[in-house]
Design a protein around this motif. Structure first.
Motif, PDB file in Angstrom:
ATOM      1  N   ALA A 153       0.557  -1.451  -0.060  1.00 23.33           N
ATOM      2  CA  ALA A 153      -0.150  -0.109  -0.385  1.00 23.33           C
ATOM      3  C   ALA A 153       0.753   0.852  -0.007  1.00 23.33           C
ATOM      4  CB  ALA A 153      -0.776  -0.143   1.484  1.00 23.33           C
ATOM      5  N   ALA A 154       2.092   0.984   1.117  1.00 24.94           N
ATOM      6  CA  ALA A 154       2.721   2.674   0.792  1.00 24.94           C
ATOM      7  C   ALA A 154       3.805   2.942  -0.041  1.00 24.94           C
ATOM      8  CB  ALA A 154       3.592   2.357   2.172  1.00 24.94           C
ATOM      9  N   ASP A 155       4.014   1.550  -1.296  1.00 26.60           N
ATOM     10  CA  ASP A 155       4.699   1.937  -2.158  1.00 26.60           C
ATOM     11  C   ASP A 155       3.822   2.092  -3.105  1.00 26.60           C
ATOM     12  OD1 ASP A 155       6.555   0.931  -4.641  1.00 26.60           O
ATOM     13  OD2 ASP A 155       6.796  -0.715  -3.225  1.00 26.60           O
ATOM     14  N   LEU A 156       2.673   1.538  -3.623  1.00 23.62           N
ATOM     15  CA  LEU A 156       2.134   1.994  -4.515  1.00 23.62           C
ATOM     16  C   LEU A 156       1.526   3.910  -4.319  1.00 23.62           C
ATOM     17  CD1 LEU A 156      -0.215  -0.921  -5.241  1.00 23.62           C
ATOM     18  CD2 LEU A 156       1.645  -0.662  -6.482  1.00 23.62           C
ATOM     19  N   ALA A 157       1.060   4.051  -3.152  1.00 20.98           N
ATOM     20  CA  ALA A 157       0.377   4.964  -2.841  1.00 20.98           C
ATOM     21  C   ALA A 157       1.215   6.127  -2.878  1.00 20.98           C
ATOM     22  CB  ALA A 157      -0.218   5.126  -1.606  1.00 20.98           C
ATOM     23  N   ALA A 158       2.214   6.012  -3.126  1.00 15.31           N
ATOM     24  CA  ALA A 158       3.744   6.435  -3.568  1.00 15.31           C
ATOM     25  C   ALA A 158       4.007   7.326  -5.162  1.00 15.31           C
ATOM     26  CB  ALA A 158       5.334   5.960  -2.865  1.00 15.31           C
ATOM     27  N   ASP A 159       3.152   6.203  -5.491  1.00 20.15           N
ATOM     28  CA  ASP A 159       3.928   6.394  -6.965  1.00 20.15           C
ATOM     29  C   ASP A 159       2.015   6.931  -7.784  1.00 20.15           C
ATOM     30  OD1 ASP A 159       6.022   6.154  -7.492  1.00 20.15           O
ATOM     31  OD2 ASP A 159       5.842   3.769  -8.254  1.00 20.15           O
ATOM     32  N   GLY A 160       1.269   7.844  -6.686  1.00 21.04           N
ATOM     33  CA  GLY A 160      -0.238   8.186  -6.990  1.00 21.04           C
ATOM     34  C   GLY A 160      -1.467   7.339  -7.170  1.00 21.04           C
ATOM     35  N   ALA A 161      -1.210   6.028  -7.345  1.00 18.54           N
ATOM     36  CA  ALA A 161      -2.330   5.464  -7.189  1.00 18.54           C
ATOM     37  C   ALA A 161      -3.452   5.287  -5.677  1.00 18.54           C
ATOM     38  CB  ALA A 161      -2.073   3.696  -6.942  1.00 18.54           C
ATOM     39  N   ARG A 162      -4.710   5.709  -6.428  1.00 13.02           N
ATOM     40  CA  ARG A 162      -5.328   5.144  -5.076  1.00 13.02           C
ATOM     41  C   ARG A 162      -5.356   3.893  -4.218  1.00 13.02           C
ATOM     42  NH1 ARG A 162     -11.336   4.632  -5.517  1.00 13.02           N
ATOM     43  NH2 ARG A 162     -11.850   5.294  -2.999  1.00 13.02           N
ATOM     44  N   ILE A 163      -5.038   3.313  -2.769  1.00 15.37           N
ATOM     45  CA  ILE A 163      -5.198   2.708  -2.440  1.00 15.37           C
ATOM     46  C   ILE A 163      -6.871   2.411  -1.525  1.00 15.37           C
ATOM     47  CG2 ILE A 163      -4.442   1.388  -0.835  1.00 15.37           C
ATOM     48  CD1 ILE A 163      -2.362   1.554  -3.155  1.00 15.37           C
TER      49      ILE A 163
END
Length: 363
Positions: free
Chosen positions: A182-192
């Motif tokens: 979650a942290a990794d993908l959120a850092a790239d702008g994904a909505r989690i």
């Protein structure tokens, strides 16, 4: 084969472990050692029956063969399961005793952490003299790195664009892997979006990345770009495929599909599936890195190559009309077949040299 019947010949080696003094009841399944010793975790959970435990060990061992081979690692596939002990059982003594059984495999099995076991448990096995992995570091964070790479590759393949900004990823399971993902993908702008049977844990992970929660029983029907199962196995069954509201299925959980027919059903619905043995290989790559003495930059580069492998499989599947699962399994079969052929050729050459030496000696 009738339900509940064990196929004892499914594995290259099946070891049943029992010790009354410690309460140990366990099974070690070594699926294939063509590429090297069987590497796979120790699962310690409660099973409904002995046959269920043994069958799961064999099923998971076969998945480890696929995972290790596809990742290009010098290991075969293996797995073990331990019946979860009663609260009054000395867990340390049980784990040390299991380590003694691991020694009896003669190096054919290298255990690691899995559901229900920890770094401390593996250290207890090592204390008993067994060769183990994961007794110093938990590979979970690197599993998450690999899954994130596969998610990015899947999105870029499906949407034909770079980056994942604005995409919605629903993570099922808020444990160590799910939280790190979650942290990794959120850092790239994904909505989690986060779902877990532990609502408080899901809420904490979602809050940490500015995301939202989804009820555990609404995971499949919640619209999202990517559904990422990161907890239990067999989330997707033929009956559940019609319920899915995602465009891609990319996760960390082993055996996401209940059976291979689900891959065809997903393809029919135009849901892109990345085989879990590709996406969740970051943990075993980390294990190999530690054993080989690689530094962290090399480890990270090796784990991130999961993204490239994902892209290659998805492109090959699209070009051939096959499912990504079929493409990936065929590649593993070729890898193992080539290794067996090379081994047979080496044995044949060695035998020819020895025969030549005997002929010269006789002369």
């Amino acid at each position: 084969m009738a339900e509940g019947t064990i196929d004892y010949w499914k594995s290259e080696q099946l070891v049943l472990c029992h010790d009354d003094a410690t309460g140990l009841r366990a099974a070690i399944a070594i699926n294939d050692t063509t590429l090297g010793p069987g590497l796979g975790g120790v699962r310690c959970v409660r099973y409904p029956s002995d046959s269920a435990a043994i069958t799961e060990a064999q099923r998971l061992a076969a998945a480890m063969t696929l995972k290790n081979a596809f990742a290009g690692l010098p290991y075969g596939g293996a797995k073990s399961v331990i019946e979860a002990p009663a609260p009054d059982i000395d867990r340390a003594a049980l784990m040390r005793r299991f380590g003694q059984f691991v020694i009896r495999t003669g190096g054919a099995y290298i255990p690691g952490v899995d559901m229900g076991t920890s770094v401390d448990d593996l250290q207890l096995m090592a204390d008993a003299g067994a060769e183990v992995s994961c007794n110093e570091e938990d590979p979970s964070p690197w599993t998450a790195v690999g899954v994130a790479a596969a998610v990015r590759a899947a999105i870029e393949h499906v949407d034909r664009r770079e980056g994942i900004d604005g995409t919605t990823v629903l993570i099922q399971g808020a444990g160590h892997v799910g939280a790190a993902l979650a942290a990794d993908l959120a850092a790239d702008g994904a909505r989690i979006l986060v779902a877990d049977i532990d609502g408080e844990r899901a809420a904490a992970v979602a809050a940490s990345v500015g995301g939202s929660t989804v009820a555990a029983d609404e995971v499949l029907s919640t619209p999202c770009d990517v559904l990422s199962p990161c907890s239990v196995a067999k989330v997707i069954t033929p009956e559940r495929v019609p319920l899915l509201a995602c465009r891609m299925l990319v996760g960390a959980a082993n055996d996401t599909l209940s059976d291979d027919v689900c891959a065809e059903l997903l393809a029919a619905r135009e849901i892109t599936y990345v085989p879990d043995f590709i996406s969740n290989a970051g943990g075993v790559i980390h294990i190999h890195s530690l054993r080989a003495g690689h530094d962290e930059p090399r480890l990270r580069a090796d784990v991130l190559r999961i993204g490239a492998r994902t892209h290659e499989v998805l492109e090959a599947a699209a070009a051939s009309g096959q499912t990504p699962l079929a493409v990936a399994v065929q590649r593993v079969r070729r890898i193992i077949a080539d290794a067996r052929d090379a081994s047979a050729g080496a044995r044949s050459s060695g035998a020819a040299r020895r025969e030549g030496d005997r002929t010269l000696s006789a002369a």
